[in-house]
Design an enzyme around this catalytic site. Structure first.
Site, PDB file in Angstrom:
ATOM      1  N   HIS A 210       0.926  -1.559   0.335  1.00 16.87           N
ATOM      2  CA  HIS A 210      -0.178  -0.066  -0.164  1.00 16.87           C
ATOM      3  C   HIS A 210       1.006   1.097  -0.185  1.00 16.87           C
ATOM      4  O   HIS A 210       1.545   1.612   1.169  1.00 16.87           O
ATOM      5  CB  HIS A 210      -1.251  -0.073   1.462  1.00 16.87           C
ATOM      6  CG  HIS A 210      -2.034  -1.078   0.740  1.00 16.87           C
ATOM      7  ND1 HIS A 210      -2.440  -1.902   2.122  1.00 16.87           N
ATOM      8  CD2 HIS A 210      -3.124  -1.650  -0.052  1.00 16.87           C
ATOM      9  CE1 HIS A 210      -3.230  -2.587   1.475  1.00 16.87           C
ATOM     10  NE2 HIS A 210      -3.405  -2.803   0.322  1.00 16.87           N
TER      11      HIS A 210
ATOM     12  N   GLU B 249       1.581   3.667   3.503  1.00 10.72           N
ATOM     13  CA  GLU B 249       2.115   3.217   4.523  1.00 10.72           C
ATOM     14  C   GLU B 249       3.021   3.060   4.327  1.00 10.72           C
ATOM     15  O   GLU B 249       4.851   2.215   4.392  1.00 10.72           O
ATOM     16  CB  GLU B 249       1.603   1.728   4.287  1.00 10.72           C
ATOM     17  CG  GLU B 249       0.159   1.571   4.798  1.00 10.72           C
ATOM     18  CD  GLU B 249      -0.511   0.448   4.495  1.00 10.72           C
ATOM     19  OE1 GLU B 249      -0.132  -0.414   4.245  1.00 10.72           O
ATOM     20  OE2 GLU B 249      -1.969   0.460   4.138  1.00 10.72           O
TER      21      GLU B 249
ATOM     22  N   ARG C  53      -3.551   5.220  -2.140  1.00  6.47           N
ATOM     23  CA  ARG C  53      -3.169   3.522  -1.365  1.00  6.47           C
ATOM     24  C   ARG C  53      -2.689   2.257  -2.636  1.00  6.47           C
ATOM     25  O   ARG C  53      -1.961   1.357  -2.241  1.00  6.47           O
ATOM     26  CB  ARG C  53      -4.129   2.852  -0.733  1.00  6.47           C
ATOM     27  CG  ARG C  53      -4.699   1.595  -0.244  1.00  6.47           C
ATOM     28  CD  ARG C  53      -6.255   1.109  -0.065  1.00  6.47           C
ATOM     29  NE  ARG C  53      -7.273   0.000   0.611  1.00  6.47           N
ATOM     30  CZ  ARG C  53      -6.377  -0.600   1.720  1.00  6.47           C
ATOM     31  NH1 ARG C  53      -5.842   0.157   2.242  1.00  6.47           N
ATOM     32  NH2 ARG C  53      -6.761  -2.218   0.973  1.00  6.47           N
TER      33      ARG C  53
ATOM     34  N   HIS D  61       2.698  -4.198   6.541  1.00  9.08           N
ATOM     35  CA  HIS D  61       1.477  -2.836   6.227  1.00  9.08           C
ATOM     36  C   HIS D  61       1.926  -1.821   7.824  1.00  9.08           C
ATOM     37  O   HIS D  61       2.871  -1.707   8.277  1.00  9.08           O
ATOM     38  CB  HIS D  61       0.612  -3.593   6.571  1.00  9.08           C
ATOM     39  CG  HIS D  61       0.055  -4.006   5.252  1.00  9.08           C
ATOM     40  ND1 HIS D  61      -0.355  -3.272   4.507  1.00  9.08           N
ATOM     41  CD2 HIS D  61       0.388  -5.544   4.887  1.00  9.08           C
ATOM     42  CE1 HIS D  61      -0.740  -4.460   3.024  1.00  9.08           C
ATOM     43  NE2 HIS D  61      -0.231  -5.490   3.488  1.00  9.08           N
TER      44      HIS D  61
ATOM     45  N   GLU E 165       0.185  -5.214  10.942  1.00  5.34           N
ATOM     46  CA  GLU E 165       0.551  -3.537  10.704  1.00  5.34           C
ATOM     47  C   GLU E 165       0.888  -3.154  12.141  1.00  5.34           C
ATOM     48  O   GLU E 165       1.080  -2.770  13.154  1.00  5.34           O
ATOM     49  CB  GLU E 165      -1.183  -4.042  10.802  1.00  5.34           C
ATOM     50  CG  GLU E 165      -2.051  -3.860  10.611  1.00  5.34           C
ATOM     51  CD  GLU E 165      -2.176  -3.361   9.000  1.00  5.34           C
ATOM     52  OE1 GLU E 165      -1.376  -2.590   9.064  1.00  5.34           O
ATOM     53  OE2 GLU E 165      -2.988  -4.740   7.961  1.00  5.34           O
TER      54      GLU E 165
END
Ligand code: 0X9
Ligand code: ZN
Length: 508
Positions: free
Chosen positions: A271, A274, A326, A397, A471
């Site tokens: 993405h 990020e 994104r 991410h 994440e």
């Protein structure tokens, strides 16, 4: 020995030296990347075709509602930000430089999206019906949802929707708090330039990478090439394909060349926005490559493959045009419609299922078919051709501080979910003791939302046991616009977690 025979010996020695000394950046004997068919690897005789058994768990009403609102993404909506839509429609005006196979868009072609006055709110979802209000607002393009902690959702609001959204939430008595007053201001402060001393140091090092800044792709690629030239015995770089706009997808391998090693694949930057993800992956690369001989046995015994930026076009686009983009940069139909595919909805396991959209304008557009995108296809083909024995796959991410394991496509877990949970727990605990951050561990469909076509599900479906989506920070104070001062601690924590994973796979 006569003078002729001495000359012959010297000549032979000379020729041998010339032919056996590897050129700079040429792979040493034993350092060739294992190709399928060349050497039989233990993984070759595993049957990866059969679908792993799944344990389906009953979904609570709460979770079912969350299904409808895949937090952090915008589902089935046209572009959430008007400016973005306008940008998409200027594609045909964009200047392109064409070479034989490479088409890189001119950097100055489109104007920058301005987020002045746009805000980030934390909206409580504890009150019944609050999620439905948010779904409605999102469908009307008034908001975009970014992240959640289970009791509140991070909501992005463009400036001209603030009044409407305030009214809608107040009317229903839904509590909210403004977390970022002006997103553009935060974006402007996020990545300050280095002071003169630091900049000079950069130039003397042979590459421009550091972990005090977020870098352009050129610096990242230059860093990978520098490492392969400096450490040819252990480090090598290959382009595994090219992006839509012709940028190389560079994979760096670190290995002692032992053909029986197990392998770990790590990627970042799926993405575009990020930024902490490529920063973390390059930090880990730096630690391993610069001191491979001094590394622990657990690290040296493994083959490491790193793809720090899987979505290079999107990454550059976030630097030049739209900080909050994104997807990748697949052009819109006839260069006019909405652009971009969510690469994490384009992988070929259960493609097209929950949490994905068939609308090119959606932030979670899955693409026309599985692996339709050059970026995801390159990864697929790389694994197809590789004979390495992959035992772990980690994809970085942001944000939310989660260690997630499959499945993502559905609220189900693979048969070995206990192993994934317990290794995930160990990683979370070392993260906390290293840098103080709290990460939650669980299956991604359960902890976040169901979303099919993720790279993690696909890796797991290929038989790679320890598959995680991590994440990274934070938990919604800055969201995607994490200040550079966070990079080193976040990356250090992730490195510590990776060491736990390495120790585990070596034990098995
Ligand atoms: O939605 C995603 O793609 C990931 N979250 S993010 O905020 N970085 O966009 C989570 C992916 C989890 N894995 C799967 N759903 N397969
Ligand atoms: Zn992501």
């Amino acid at each position: 020995m006569g003078s002729w025979s001495t000359a012959l010996v010297l000549l032979l020695v000379g020729v041998t030296v010339v032919y056996t000394t590897p050129l700079v950046n040429e792979k040493q004997p034993g350092q060739e990347w294992p190709k399928r068919g060349a050497v039989l690897q233990p993984s070759d005789d595993k049957d990866t075709e059969t679908e792993p058994e799944t344990i389906f768990e009953e979904k609570s009403e709460e979770e079912a509602i969350l299904d409808e609102i895949p937090v952090k993404t915008i589902e089935d909506s046209s572009e959430p930000v008007k400016e973005k839509q306008d940008l998409d429609n200027t594609d045909n005006e964009v200047d392109t430089i064409k070479t034989k196979t490479v088409v890189i868009k001119s950097e100055t072609a489109s104007p920058k999206v301005d987020y002045s006055g746009a805000q980030l709110w934390k909206v409580s979802i504890e009150k019944e019906g609050s999620r439905n209000i948010l779904v409605r607002l999102r469908r009307r393009n008034q908001i975009a949802t970014w992240g959640t902690n289970g009791t509140a959702i991070d909501v992005f609001i463009k400036s001209d929707s603030i009044q409407n959204v305030t009214r809608a939430l107040n009317k229903e008595n839904i509590p909210f708090e403004v977390v970022i007053e002006d997103l553009q201001k935060r974006i402007d402060e996020e990545n300050p330039p280095l002071d003169e001393n630091e900049a000079e140091l950069q130039d003397r090092r042979g590459h421009r990478m550091n972990w005090k800044q977020y870098h352009r792709l050129e610096d990242i690629d230059g860093f990978l090439d520098y490492l392969s030239k400096t450490y040819p015995a252990t480090v090598s770089v290959n382009a595994i394909g090219k992006s839509h706009e012709g940028r190389e997808l560079k994979v760096l391998r670190i290995s002692n060349g032992n053909p029986s090693n197990k392998a770990i694949f790590i990627d970042g930057g799926i993405h575009a926005r990020e930024w902490i993800s490529p920063a973390t992956v390059t930090y880990i690369i730096n630690q391993f490559a610069e001191n491979f001989d001094g590394e622990s046995e657990d690290i040296r015994k493994l083959d490491w493959y790193f793809l720090p930026v899987m979505n290079p076009d999107g990454y550059e686009y976030t630097h030049l045009n739209d900080r909050l983009w994104r997807k990748n940069r697949r052009p819109g139909i006839a260069g006019r419609g909405c652009s971009g595919v969510d690469l994490n909805r384009n992988f070929g396991y259960r493609w097209g299922g929950k949490g994905t959209s068939s609308s090119p304008c959606s932030e979670i557009y899955r693409g026309p078919r599985a692996f339709s995108e050059p970026e995801s296809r390159a990864v697929y083909e790389f694994f197809e051709k590789s004979a390495a024995n992959y035992v772990a796959y980690v994809t970085y991410h942001s944000y939310g501080q989660y260690i997630l394991y499959p499945w993502g496509y559905e609220n189900a877990v693979p048969p070995d979910h206990d192993d994934l949970q317990s290794v995930g727990d160990k990683m979370a605990s070392v993260i906390q003791s290293t840098g103080g951050d709290y990460y939650s561990v669980g299956s991604s469909s359960k902890l976040l939302y169901p979303a099919a076509g993720g790279s993690d599900d696909w890796a797991k479906s290929q038989g790679i046991k320890y598959t995680y989506t991590i994440e990274l920070n934070d938990k919604g104070r800055y969201g995607f616009v994490l200040p550079t001062t966070y990079i080193e601690n976040v990356a250090k924590e992730s490195l510590a977690a990776l060491r736990v994973l390495a120790a585990q796979v070596n034990k098995e």
